[in-house]
Motif scaffolding. Structure first.
Motif, PDB file in Angstrom:
ATOM      1  N   VAL A 162      20.627  59.363  44.644  1.00  0.00           N
ATOM      2  CA  VAL A 162      20.703  58.274  45.627  1.00  0.00           C
ATOM      3  C   VAL A 162      19.630  58.549  46.677  1.00  0.00           C
ATOM      4  N   PRO A 163      18.423  58.041  46.495  1.00  0.00           N
ATOM      5  CA  PRO A 163      17.318  58.399  47.387  1.00  0.00           C
ATOM      6  C   PRO A 163      17.388  57.715  48.749  1.00  0.00           C
ATOM      7  N   ASP A 164      16.701  58.290  49.705  1.00  0.00           N
ATOM      8  CA  ASP A 164      16.490  57.649  51.001  1.00  0.00           C
ATOM      9  C   ASP A 164      15.355  56.643  50.823  1.00  0.00           C
ATOM     10  N   MET A 165      15.626  55.376  51.022  1.00  0.00           N
ATOM     11  CA  MET A 165      14.641  54.334  50.771  1.00  0.00           C
ATOM     12  C   MET A 165      13.785  54.010  51.991  1.00  0.00           C
ATOM     13  N   THR A 166      14.004  54.724  53.088  1.00  0.00           N
ATOM     14  CA  THR A 166      13.247  54.477  54.311  1.00  0.00           C
ATOM     15  C   THR A 166      11.752  54.653  54.066  1.00  0.00           C
ATOM     16  N   GLY A 167      10.969  53.617  54.375  1.00  0.00           N
ATOM     17  CA  GLY A 167       9.521  53.698  54.255  1.00  0.00           C
ATOM     18  C   GLY A 167       8.968  53.510  52.866  1.00  0.00           C
ATOM     19  N   GLU A 204      29.086  63.585  51.996  1.00  0.00           N
ATOM     20  CA  GLU A 204      28.433  62.458  52.661  1.00  0.00           C
ATOM     21  C   GLU A 204      26.943  62.663  52.814  1.00  0.00           C
ATOM     22  N   ASP A 205      26.506  63.871  53.054  1.00  0.00           N
ATOM     23  CA  ASP A 205      25.087  64.153  53.274  1.00  0.00           C
ATOM     24  C   ASP A 205      24.357  64.592  52.002  1.00  0.00           C
ATOM     25  N   ASP A 206      25.062  64.633  50.897  1.00  0.00           N
ATOM     26  CA  ASP A 206      24.473  65.065  49.629  1.00  0.00           C
ATOM     27  C   ASP A 206      24.053  63.830  48.829  1.00  0.00           C
ATOM     28  N   ARG A 207      22.824  63.804  48.351  1.00  0.00           N
ATOM     29  CA  ARG A 207      22.315  62.657  47.608  1.00  0.00           C
ATOM     30  C   ARG A 207      22.441  62.824  46.091  1.00  0.00           C
TER      31      ARG A 207
END
Length: 364
Positions: A103-108, A70-73
């Motif tokens: 699967v990147p973090d798209m925040t910001g 779950e925490d692995d991108r």
């Protein structure tokens, strides 16, 4: 027949990742063509990096590690392979590889508009850490964009679901839509050109290779397929496949094969130089011109492969190498390529704007 190879293209236009399995989504395989490179123009606009316009994109190979929890991108590892016989001219400090989150973090992240073949979407600019690496190797400024949760409209006509009118949402229906196709989604694409999947036959590939002098074998990845099916008795029989069923470990996957894939000079690129082939690599397209211009909707271009879509009930299923394939519906006549990217049948009708984005129509 069975699936012999599976390919995903985590970054459009770069070389593919070969997988033993892949998961079905409404937009194609789960990680297929969700990234794309954009060439920044002098006026600040973007030009899409397609293989035919940017053959040097084939110098970049990719490998992919899917998320383990779950925490692995997950990761995409991109490797730049200098042209055969050349050094990293002016780039001695550039690393050969780059790691990108699958699967990147798209925040910001900054959003931007990407338009492919008159089918716009929103995407996320991944930032200078990644864009600078690609820019150094390409030799001009590029941006790495991630699609995120967005999608593009399918522009080509489809037998079971006419193209929706402008202004209609992705869930809109038309009066002519048939209830017998209720399980067929009105899909949105990733950065794939025309369809969610591209299927080719290994038998046809072998026949094509036999047309090239010597022991030359055509690299199937030049055709940008997702699935290679082996065991077909006759070359080019796939022209008449209307539907195929894949026997997965869970339940069958139904893939509707709806249009031909017409081809352009991108299949002549020499992958060792990232440039148009000067030897046998440059003869692939010509070898098909005599008898493979079989689509009246794209009569100037030879055909190899079929564009396909799966059904809503197939989402989440996994296909793997070795899965048996059966043609469950045949068509009596070859399909005619319909509306896609303002397709015209006479190259003299192309405008300058259309030419700039033209090659990416062919080869997905």
């Amino acid at each position: 027949m069975k699936i012999s190879q599976i390919y995903q293209y985590p970054i459009k236009a770069l070389r593919p990742t070969s997988n033993s399995t892949a998961t079905i989504t409404a937009q194609g395989f789960k990680y297929d063509r969700r990234y794309m490179l954009l060439h920044v123009q002098p006026d600040g606009s973007f030009k899409n990096v397609h293989v035919a316009n940017y053959p040097e994109a084939t110098l970049f190979t990719t490998s992919m590690t899917e998320p383990a929890g779950e925490d692995d991108r997950g990761t995409i590892t991109v490797t730049y392979n200098p042209p055969k016989g050349e050094e990293l001219k002016g780039k001695p400090d550039a690393p050969a590889t780059l790691t990108i989150p699958l699967v990147p973090d798209m925040t910001g992240l900054k959003q931007l508009e990407v338009i492919m073949h008159q089918s716009p979407t929103r995407a996320y600019e991944m930032g200078s850490e990644y864009s600078a690496w690609f820019s150094k190797h390409f030799g001009f400024e590029v941006i790495l964009a991630y699609l995120g949760p967005h999608g593009r409209e399918v522009l080509m006509s489809r037998p079971e679901r006419p193209r929706r009118e402008k202004g209609q949402g992705s869930n809109a229906t038309t009066a002519s839509s048939s209830t017998q196709h209720a399980d067929v989604p009105d899909p949105e694409l990733t950065f794939a050109d025309c369809a969610a999947y591209l299927v080719v036959s290994a038998t046809s590939l072998d026949e094509l290779s036999s047309r090239i002098p010597g022991d030359y074998n055509v690299d199937v990845t030049k055709f940008r397929p997702n699935l290679i099916v082996e065991g077909c008795a006759l070359p080019w029989d796939e022209d008449f496949w209307g539907e195929m069923t894949i026997a997965t470990d869970s339940s069958p996957v139904t893939m509707s094969l709806e249009q031909n894939c017409a081809r352009c000079p991108s299949i002549n690129i020499d992958y060792s130089t990232g440039a148009p082939g000067k030897g046998l690599d440059g003869q692939v397209l010509k070898s098909m011109q005599r008898d493979r211009r079989v689509d009246r909707g794209a009569k100037w271009n030879p055909v190899f492969g079929r564009y396909g879509f799966t059904t809503k009930s197939d989402i989440g299923k996994m296909v793997k190498i070795g899965d048996e394939v059966q043609v469950t519906r045949r068509i009596e006549e070859r399909t005619r390529f319909g509306e896609c990217c303002s397709l015209v049948t006479n190259p003299t009708q192309l405008t300058t704007t259309m030419i700039a984005d033209w090659p990416g129509i062919y080869g997905n």
